[in-house]
Design a protein around this motif. Structure first.
Motif, PDB file in Angstrom:
ATOM      1  N   UNK A  68       6.981  -5.042  -9.250  1.00  0.00           N
ATOM      2  CA  UNK A  68       7.682  -5.094 -10.535  1.00  0.00           C
ATOM      3  C   UNK A  68       6.690  -5.192 -11.677  1.00  0.00           C
ATOM      4  N   UNK A  69       5.644  -5.991 -11.489  1.00  0.00           N
ATOM      5  CA  UNK A  69       4.618  -6.100 -12.518  1.00  0.00           C
ATOM      6  C   UNK A  69       3.907  -4.782 -12.763  1.00  0.00           C
ATOM      7  N   UNK A  70       3.627  -4.053 -11.689  1.00  0.00           N
ATOM      8  CA  UNK A  70       2.977  -2.745 -11.831  1.00  0.00           C
ATOM      9  C   UNK A  70       3.881  -1.781 -12.584  1.00  0.00           C
ATOM     10  N   UNK A  71       5.158  -1.716 -12.195  1.00  0.00           N
ATOM     11  CA  UNK A  71       6.082  -0.776 -12.833  1.00  0.00           C
ATOM     12  C   UNK A  71       6.288  -1.102 -14.314  1.00  0.00           C
ATOM     13  N   UNK A  72       6.279  -2.379 -14.630  1.00  0.00           N
ATOM     14  CA  UNK A  72       6.478  -2.775 -16.029  1.00  0.00           C
ATOM     15  C   UNK A  72       5.343  -2.288 -16.920  1.00  0.00           C
ATOM     16  N   UNK A  73       4.170  -2.040 -16.335  1.00  0.00           N
ATOM     17  CA  UNK A  73       3.010  -1.599 -17.108  1.00  0.00           C
ATOM     18  C   UNK A  73       2.862  -0.081 -17.130  1.00  0.00           C
ATOM     19  N   UNK A  74       3.644   0.617 -16.332  1.00  0.00           N
ATOM     20  CA  UNK A  74       3.486   2.069 -16.237  1.00  0.00           C
ATOM     21  C   UNK A  74       4.384   2.798 -17.231  1.00  0.00           C
ATOM     22  N   UNK A  75       3.971   3.999 -17.560  1.00  0.00           N
ATOM     23  CA  UNK A  75       4.722   4.828 -18.502  1.00  0.00           C
ATOM     24  C   UNK A  75       5.684   5.729 -17.718  1.00  0.00           C
ATOM     25  N   UNK A  76       6.650   5.111 -17.082  1.00  0.00           N
ATOM     26  CA  UNK A  76       7.664   5.861 -16.334  1.00  0.00           C
ATOM     27  C   UNK A  76       8.972   5.074 -16.410  1.00  0.00           C
ATOM     28  N   UNK A  77      10.113   5.719 -16.321  1.00  0.00           N
ATOM     29  CA  UNK A  77      11.377   4.978 -16.226  1.00  0.00           C
ATOM     30  C   UNK A  77      11.399   4.158 -14.935  1.00  0.00           C
ATOM     31  N   UNK A  78      11.791   2.912 -15.045  1.00  0.00           N
ATOM     32  CA  UNK A  78      11.852   2.051 -13.859  1.00  0.00           C
ATOM     33  C   UNK A  78      13.090   1.170 -13.966  1.00  0.00           C
ATOM     34  N   UNK A  79      13.687   0.907 -12.803  1.00  0.00           N
ATOM     35  CA  UNK A  79      14.929   0.148 -12.772  1.00  0.00           C
ATOM     36  C   UNK A  79      14.944  -0.747 -11.541  1.00  0.00           C
ATOM     37  N   UNK A  80      15.335  -1.978 -11.748  1.00  0.00           N
ATOM     38  CA  UNK A  80      15.498  -2.935 -10.648  1.00  0.00           C
ATOM     39  C   UNK A  80      16.941  -2.859 -10.153  1.00  0.00           C
ATOM     40  N   UNK A  81      17.110  -2.633  -8.867  1.00  0.00           N
ATOM     41  CA  UNK A  81      18.429  -2.668  -8.239  1.00  0.00           C
ATOM     42  C   UNK A  81      18.561  -4.010  -7.517  1.00  0.00           C
ATOM     43  N   UNK A  82      19.347  -4.925  -8.086  1.00  0.00           N
ATOM     44  CA  UNK A  82      19.543  -6.247  -7.480  1.00  0.00           C
ATOM     45  C   UNK A  82      20.795  -6.183  -6.613  1.00  0.00           C
ATOM     46  N   UNK A  83      20.591  -6.056  -5.307  1.00  0.00           N
ATOM     47  CA  UNK A  83      21.689  -5.734  -4.402  1.00  0.00           C
ATOM     48  C   UNK A  83      22.230  -6.922  -3.625  1.00  0.00           C
ATOM     49  N   UNK A  84      21.705  -8.109  -3.854  1.00  0.00           N
ATOM     50  CA  UNK A  84      22.292  -9.280  -3.229  1.00  0.00           C
ATOM     51  C   UNK A  84      22.193 -10.465  -4.189  1.00  0.00           C
TER      52      UNK A  84
ATOM     53  N   UNK B 266       0.822  -1.212   0.000  1.00  0.00           N
ATOM     54  CA  UNK B 266       0.000   0.000   0.000  1.00  0.00           C
ATOM     55  C   UNK B 266       0.854   1.259   0.000  1.00  0.00           C
ATOM     56  N   UNK B 267       1.885   1.318   0.813  1.00  0.00           N
ATOM     57  CA  UNK B 267       2.729   2.508   0.873  1.00  0.00           C
ATOM     58  C   UNK B 267       3.437   2.768  -0.441  1.00  0.00           C
ATOM     59  N   UNK B 268       3.920   1.719  -1.055  1.00  0.00           N
ATOM     60  CA  UNK B 268       4.605   1.870  -2.339  1.00  0.00           C
ATOM     61  C   UNK B 268       3.631   2.332  -3.418  1.00  0.00           C
ATOM     62  N   UNK B 269       2.425   1.776  -3.435  1.00  0.00           N
ATOM     63  CA  UNK B 269       1.448   2.175  -4.443  1.00  0.00           C
ATOM     64  C   UNK B 269       1.041   3.636  -4.250  1.00  0.00           C
ATOM     65  N   UNK B 270       0.917   4.057  -3.010  1.00  0.00           N
ATOM     66  CA  UNK B 270       0.567   5.459  -2.745  1.00  0.00           C
ATOM     67  C   UNK B 270       1.670   6.392  -3.254  1.00  0.00           C
ATOM     68  N   UNK B 271       2.938   6.004  -3.056  1.00  0.00           N
ATOM     69  CA  UNK B 271       4.041   6.828  -3.535  1.00  0.00           C
ATOM     70  C   UNK B 271       4.029   6.913  -5.064  1.00  0.00           C
ATOM     71  N   UNK B 272       3.788   5.800  -5.721  1.00  0.00           N
ATOM     72  CA  UNK B 272       3.723   5.806  -7.182  1.00  0.00           C
ATOM     73  C   UNK B 272       2.587   6.681  -7.684  1.00  0.00           C
ATOM     74  N   UNK B 273       1.456   6.635  -7.009  1.00  0.00           N
ATOM     75  CA  UNK B 273       0.319   7.465  -7.409  1.00  0.00           C
ATOM     76  C   UNK B 273       0.611   8.949  -7.217  1.00  0.00           C
ATOM     77  N   UNK B 274       1.363   9.281  -6.153  1.00  0.00           N
ATOM     78  CA  UNK B 274       1.646  10.684  -5.829  1.00  0.00           C
ATOM     79  C   UNK B 274       2.655  11.293  -6.803  1.00  0.00           C
ATOM     80  N   UNK B 275       3.547  10.455  -7.353  1.00  0.00           N
ATOM     81  CA  UNK B 275       4.552  10.927  -8.313  1.00  0.00           C
ATOM     82  C   UNK B 275       4.414  10.104  -9.605  1.00  0.00           C
TER      83      UNK B 275
END
Length: 490
Positions: free
Chosen positions: A441-457, A409-418
């Motif tokens: 990841x599925x949501x970001x793949x469908x959105x019209x915004x630059x998105x990047x996965x940071x694989x840190x481990x 929910x928090x992540x979706x709210x942030x995406x909606x706000x920006x």
């Protein structure tokens, strides 16, 4: 004849208490393995090591697991890259220098044995315990880089222990929790699992650590740690290895559930091991149990004095060759090692797909787990807030949503706000991707915004999410510095 000299034990904390000192004086163990709980300030840890040596009254082997990457015990020194990162570089000189860097931070305090590097060939993506602890999935690459790393360590004064013989890379189970089985034909084992260890034997690397795994092609019943066919037959007689063989920790469920009360200790010596790693994690009685099991086996004739003497002689030779005399770690050498670690982090960072260019002056969104689960050999991980602090220095308008792996929910709210801001979706865990990570990841793949996965481990996560990715092959400070530089590079 004291068989207890074949035991390497652990201790509960950063100081040697009178009770612990008496235990060491009574049993004269072969040495001690230090874990993260034993490291504090350099001065205090050096005193702990001196106190251990004084109590044991012999040239003791003081060990730890300073592998690099996610498995490190001392954290206040230059941190060697993960073996996976070194595998990306495929550079023997860099691997050798990583071994030296690991050793310099240990011998400074008097540690003279490092249970590293892993020579496991990571051919199973579902492997729950190896992952970034391996140089890769190609046996010859693992052999070249692993031997270079081990020899680098020994050049700098610290005995190396390559592990986990004869190979932990093709398991889908963790021997900390259960007893894995690698049921492959001998021909396949020879081509893959055995190859790096053969190379280590030929290079005369000083010690080898066993795996708590059953290999039916060699022994249908006993794990390698307790198998005469594996240790005495294959390693000693066929390959001619005369260095130290040490077991992985006998408190791991693969052993402790089947051979309780220290009974694995005499079985390991009978199989061909020279040192048994007894870990009680605060329970000193564990070490007493192991000592008594060895004494019983010697008394009733199951274990011969000749076998104990042979094991002790190998340990004494190793301690004489690597005496553990502290060596200064000058500031200029530390600076050079930090620079080498930074270079390795930047060179090993890899990209997958079309990674977007980010504007440091504009809002950037970070979505990350608040924390990551650890277990097995891992002691620490990267928190979402720590990652956010690093990225804020590059992106002052960074906006952050941390999740628990379930609630989005928090992540979706942030995406909606920006709705137009680029988004960075970080994965910071070693284990399987969470439901929240997959959903976001599925949501970001469908959105019209630059998105990047940071694989840190877990580098394998990059192929599991439908986003372009930056893979750091580690989460230590050098990896985060490399990540920041890559994100703002034009």
């Amino acid at each position: 004849m004291s068989p207890e000299r074949t035991l390497i034990i652990d201790l509960p904390g950063p100081d040697l208490t009178p009770e612990q000192g008496q235990l060491l004086r009574t049993h004269r163990f072969g040495g001690v393995c230090l874990f993260a709980r034993n490291f504090s300030t350099p001065e205090r840890t050096a005193r702990l090591i001196r106190d251990i040596r004084d109590a044991l009254e012999h040239d003791a082997l003081i060990a730890t697991d300073q592998e690099g990457g996610a498995v490190l015990r001392r954290l206040d020194i230059p941190m060697p890259p993960s073996l996976q990162a070194l595998g990306q570089l495929n550079d023997e000189a860099a691997a050798r220098e990583a071994g030296r860097i690991a050793a310099r931070g240990l011998i400074e305090l008097g540690l003279n044995w490092n249970y590293a590097p892993s020579l496991d060939v990571n051919v199973n993506p579902l492997n729950p315990v190896i992952g970034d602890r391996a140089f890769g999935a190609d046996a010859q690459t693992v052999a070249r880089l692993g031997v270079a790393w081990a020899l680098g360590s020994e050049e700098a004064g610290v005995l190396s222990s390559v592990k986990h013989f004869p190979g932990h890379g093709d398991t889908s189970q963790d021997s900390h929790l259960t007893l894995p089985v690698v049921d492959k034909p001998l021909e396949q084992l020879e081509q893959v699992e055995f190859a790096p260890f053969r190379a280590a034997v030929q290079a005369e690397v000083g010690s080898i650590m066993t795996a708590h795994i059953v290999y039916p092609a060699l022994d249908k019943e006993r794990p390698a740690t307790l198998s005469p066919a594996v240790l005495d037959g294959l390693l000693r007689r066929q390959w001619g290895y005369d260095g130290v063989v040490v077991t992985d920790a006998t408190d791991m469920h693969a052993i402790a559930d089947r051979y309780p009360g220290g009974e694995a200790a005499p079985l390991a010596l009978l199989a061909g091991a020279d040192a048994v790693l007894s870990c009680g994690h605060g329970d000193l009685q564990t070490h007493v149990d192991h000592a008594r099991a060895l004494q019983r086996a010697l008394r009733d004739g199951r274990l011969s004095e000749a076998r104990v003497q042979q094991a002790r002689a190998r340990l004494d030779r190793a301690a004489a060759r690597f005496p553990g005399t502290p060596r200064p770690y000058p500031p200029e050498q530390r600076q050079a090692d930090d620079a080498e670690v930074d270079r390795a982090a930047l060179r090993s960072l890899t990209r997958s797909g079309q990674t977007p260019t980010l504007d440091p002056g504009a809002p950037v969104l970070l979505i990350a787990p608040a924390s990551a689960a650890v277990g097995g050999p891992y002691g620490d991980s990267l928190s979402g807030e720590t990652l956010a602090d690093v990225l804020r220095s590059h992106f002052p308008q960074l906006q952050v949503a941390l999740h628990d792996g379930h609630d989005t929910a928090g992540a979706m709210a942030l995406l909606d706000h920006f709705p137009q801001a680029p988004a960075l979706l970080a994965t910071t865990g070693r284990w399987a991707l969470s439901r929240a990570e997959q959903e976001l990841a599925g949501v970001l793949a469908q959105q019209d915004r630059p998105a990047l996965h940071l694989a840190l481990w877990n580098a394998d996560a990059a192929a599991q999410l439908p986003l372009p990715a930056l893979v750091t092959h580690g989460f230590r400070p050098a990896n985060l510095r490399a990540l920041g530089a890559a994100l703002v590079a034009r």
